[in-house]
Design an enzyme around this catalytic site. Structure first.
Site, mmCIF file in Angstrom:
data_model
loop_
_atom_site.group_PDB
_atom_site.id
_atom_site.type_symbol
_atom_site.label_atom_id
_atom_site.label_comp_id
_atom_site.label_asym_id
_atom_site.label_seq_id
_atom_site.Cartn_x
_atom_site.Cartn_y
_atom_site.Cartn_z
ATOM 1 N N ASP A 159 1.631 12.172 9.566
ATOM 2 C CA ASP A 159 2.598 13.193 9.150
ATOM 3 C C ASP A 159 3.741 12.536 8.372
ATOM 4 O OD1 ASP A 159 1.243 15.212 10.916
ATOM 5 O OD2 ASP A 159 1.909 13.783 12.423
ATOM 6 N N HIS A 187 2.576 16.298 17.072
ATOM 7 C CA HIS A 187 1.636 16.241 15.935
ATOM 8 C C HIS A 187 0.879 17.567 15.911
ATOM 9 C CE1 HIS A 187 -1.301 15.070 13.029
ATOM 10 N NE2 HIS A 187 -2.279 15.318 13.881
HETATM 11 N N1 LIG Z 1 -3.137 12.130 15.093
HETATM 12 C C1 LIG Z 1 -3.573 12.342 13.875
HETATM 13 O O1 LIG Z 1 -2.796 12.255 12.917
HETATM 14 C C2 LIG Z 1 -4.994 12.701 13.595
HETATM 15 C C3 LIG Z 1 -5.884 12.864 14.620
HETATM 16 N N2 LIG Z 1 -7.187 13.198 14.374
HETATM 17 C C4 LIG Z 1 -8.051 13.326 15.538
HETATM 18 O O2 LIG Z 1 -8.789 12.124 15.720
HETATM 19 C C5 LIG Z 1 -9.962 12.391 16.484
HETATM 20 C C6 LIG Z 1 -11.183 11.740 15.874
HETATM 21 O O3 LIG Z 1 -11.444 12.320 14.616
HETATM 22 P P1 LIG Z 1 -12.795 11.996 13.828
HETATM 23 O O4 LIG Z 1 -13.081 10.537 13.831
HETATM 24 O O5 LIG Z 1 -12.709 12.714 12.544
HETATM 25 O O6 LIG Z 1 -13.848 12.749 14.751
HETATM 26 P P2 LIG Z 1 -15.428 12.529 14.869
HETATM 27 O O7 LIG Z 1 -15.986 13.686 15.598
HETATM 28 O O8 LIG Z 1 -16.013 12.126 13.572
HETATM 29 O O9 LIG Z 1 -15.489 11.250 15.821
HETATM 30 C C7 LIG Z 1 -15.080 11.323 17.145
HETATM 31 C C8 LIG Z 1 -15.961 10.347 17.892
HETATM 32 O O10 LIG Z 1 -15.468 10.271 19.219
HETATM 33 C C9 LIG Z 1 -16.578 10.113 20.050
HETATM 34 N N3 LIG Z 1 -16.219 10.432 21.413
HETATM 35 C C10 LIG Z 1 -16.147 11.655 22.008
HETATM 36 N N4 LIG Z 1 -15.838 11.529 23.296
HETATM 37 C C11 LIG Z 1 -15.688 10.205 23.531
HETATM 38 C C12 LIG Z 1 -15.384 9.437 24.674
HETATM 39 N N5 LIG Z 1 -15.179 10.012 25.858
HETATM 40 N N6 LIG Z 1 -15.309 8.097 24.544
HETATM 41 C C13 LIG Z 1 -15.533 7.505 23.384
HETATM 42 N N7 LIG Z 1 -15.849 8.177 22.245
HETATM 43 C C14 LIG Z 1 -15.931 9.495 22.335
HETATM 44 C C15 LIG Z 1 -17.635 11.032 19.448
HETATM 45 O O11 LIG Z 1 -18.938 10.674 19.871
HETATM 46 C C16 LIG Z 1 -17.419 10.792 17.970
HETATM 47 O O12 LIG Z 1 -18.242 9.757 17.460
HETATM 48 C C17 LIG Z 1 -10.026 13.919 16.581
HETATM 49 O O13 LIG Z 1 -9.462 14.313 17.811
HETATM 50 C C18 LIG Z 1 -9.115 14.370 15.451
HETATM 51 O O14 LIG Z 1 -8.622 15.662 15.670
HETATM 52 C C19 LIG Z 1 -7.664 13.332 13.113
HETATM 53 C C20 LIG Z 1 -6.816 13.178 12.046
HETATM 54 C C21 LIG Z 1 -5.414 12.894 12.211
HETATM 55 O O1 LIG Z 2 -5.533 18.809 11.872
HETATM 56 C C1 LIG Z 2 -6.438 18.196 12.462
HETATM 57 O O2 LIG Z 2 -7.174 18.663 13.331
HETATM 58 C C2 LIG Z 2 -6.596 16.735 12.129
HETATM 59 C C3 LIG Z 2 -5.261 16.175 12.173
HETATM 60 O O3 LIG Z 2 -4.682 15.985 13.224
HETATM 61 C C4 LIG Z 2 -4.547 16.001 10.921
HETATM 62 O O4 LIG Z 2 -5.171 15.898 9.865
HETATM 63 O O5 LIG Z 2 -3.316 15.962 10.982
#
Ligand SMILES: NC(=O)C1=CN([C@@H]2O[C@H](COP(=O)(O)OP(=O)(O)OC[C@H]3O[C@@H](n4cnc5c(N)ncnc54)[C@H](O)[C@@H]3O)[C@@H](O)[C@H]2O)C=CC1
Ligand SMILES: O=C([O-])CC(=O)C(=O)O
Length: 328
Positions: A159, A187
């Site tokens: 952000d 967030h």
């Molecule tokens: N804080 C932030 O600014 C942001 C946060 N996110 C969040 O980050 C997270 C990951 O996003 P992506 O990589 O795009 O998702 P994704 O679905 O591509 O990958 C998530 C991975 O986590 C694994 N997973 C699920 N449960 C698990 C567990 N108990 N232990 C270990 N691994 C586990 C899944 O198998 C999957 O491979 C999501 O919650 C998303 O919303 C995404 C973008 C920005």
């Molecule tokens: O919005 C979502 O779910 C993924 C995220 O946290 C971001 O891009 O800021």
């Protein structure tokens, strides 16, 4: 060469992992003198895909990559880790709000908090990227009573970086001219990106913009809803930018925020700026050698007060919800 630092990444076979791991292995997190051992946690069905990612890591022949271990048991994967990047979670899909994710992800962060408590190295630093990041970090922290609370943080650096980019574009300045940006609160869509303490080329950003309507009607919603806009456009959530922000966050925490500037991190509130003590809320912080300090003494006007209070209220509600579920 230094001894390798053990860096755990959860959700390592996911979208963010696919960008994050290669940057860590190339030295962007710990620096070009520090070898790294990766500890990659996934759920059992994703271990096959993770093996493919490990093959690619091998194929990069990264000089700093001292080893890679994978597994589906947090107690084993977190053994002796110095840095834990908790990315794995169920991502938000079209139409879902972060609140919907609290319960599904609560179980993950309860178990991982306990595993870190029992097995991580004494100097562990934990960053939660997986959403809802602030409250997931609160859950992990609450389930790790032996780890000092100031070792837990959640990611609002994406952000922060988005806010810098939007401001720079508005005033026609390079991003490097922008400093003292702050994200306050959660967030989520209630977050408050603050231009009243930010600067562009040393000048107050709100004065440089001189357009309160743009700040309220364009800047704040664009930054706060950027995640949803990316999902809408890409069909899946931000990945490369989230990985980049995760590196920025953890790198600055371990190696120091830029001299004369600050960064945004969600950390346990000590009551600063009237934010309820104990929730994980984003603040302006300076960092050094794995420690952070919340920047003190900023004047908060009525507009900013209202925005901060609204996002904090959401965090207090999330805390109450996970408390009711018995997760903290
Ligand atoms: N804080 C932030 O600014 C942001 C946060 N996110 C969040 O980050 C997270 C990951 O996003 P992506 O990589 O795009 O998702 P994704 O679905 O591509 O990958 C998530 C991975 O986590 C694994 N997973 C699920 N449960 C698990 C567990 N108990 N232990 C270990 N691994 C586990 C899944 O198998 C999957 O491979 C999501 O919650 C998303 O919303 C995404 C973008 C920005
Ligand atoms: O919005 C979502 O779910 C993924 C995220 O946290 C971001 O891009 O800021």
């Amino acid at each position: 060469m230094n001894t390798p630092v053990k860096v755990a990444v959860t959700g390592a076979a996911g979208q963010i992992g696919y960008s994050l791991l290669f940057r860590i292995a190339s030295g962007e997190l710990l620096g070009k003198d520090t070898p790294v051992e990766l500890r990659l946690l996934e759920i059992t069905p994703a271990l096959g895909a993770l093996e493919g990612v490990v093959m690619e890591l091998d194929d990069c022949a990264f000089p700093l990559l001292a080893g890679v271990e994978t597994g589906d048991d947090a107690d084993v994967v977190f053994d002796g880790v110095n840095v834990a990047l908790l990315v794995g979670a169920r991502p938000r899909t079209k139409g879902m709000e972060r609140g919907d994710l609290l319960e599904a992800n609560g179980a993950i962060f309860t178990a991982q908090g306990k595993a870190l408590n029992d097995h991580a190295a004494d100097d562990v630093r934990i960053t939660v990227t997986g959403n809802p990041a602030n409250t997931n970090a609160l859950i992990a922290m609450s389930n790790a009573p032996d780890i000092p609370t100031e070792r837990f943080s959640a990611l609002t650096r994406l952000d922060h970086n988005r806010a810098i980019a939007q401001l720079a574009a508005k005033v026609g300045a390079p991003v490097t001219d922008v400093s003292h940006m702050t994200i306050w609160g959660n967030h989520s869509a209630t977050q408050y990106p603050d231009l009243f303490h930010a600067q562009v080329g040393g000048r107050n950003a709100a004065e440089a913009v001189d357009d309160q309507q743009w700040i309220e009607d364009t800047f704040i919603p664009t930054v706060a809803k950027r995640g949803a806009a990316i999902i809408e456009a890409r069909g899946s959530s931000s990945a490369a930018s989230a990985a980049s922000a995760t590196i920025d966050h953890a790198r600055d925490w371990l190696r120091g925020s830029p001299e004369g500037d600050w960064v945004s991190m969600a950390v346990r509130s000590d009551g600063s700026y009237g934010v309820e003590e104990g929730i994980m809320s984003s603040f302006p912080v300076t960092t050094r050698d794995g420690s952070y300090e919340i920047v003190q003494g900023l004047d908060i006007d009525d507009f900013s007060r209202g925005r901060i209070d609204a996002s904090v209220a959401e965090l207090v509600e999330e805390k109450a919800a996970v408390s009711k579920l018995g997760l903290i």
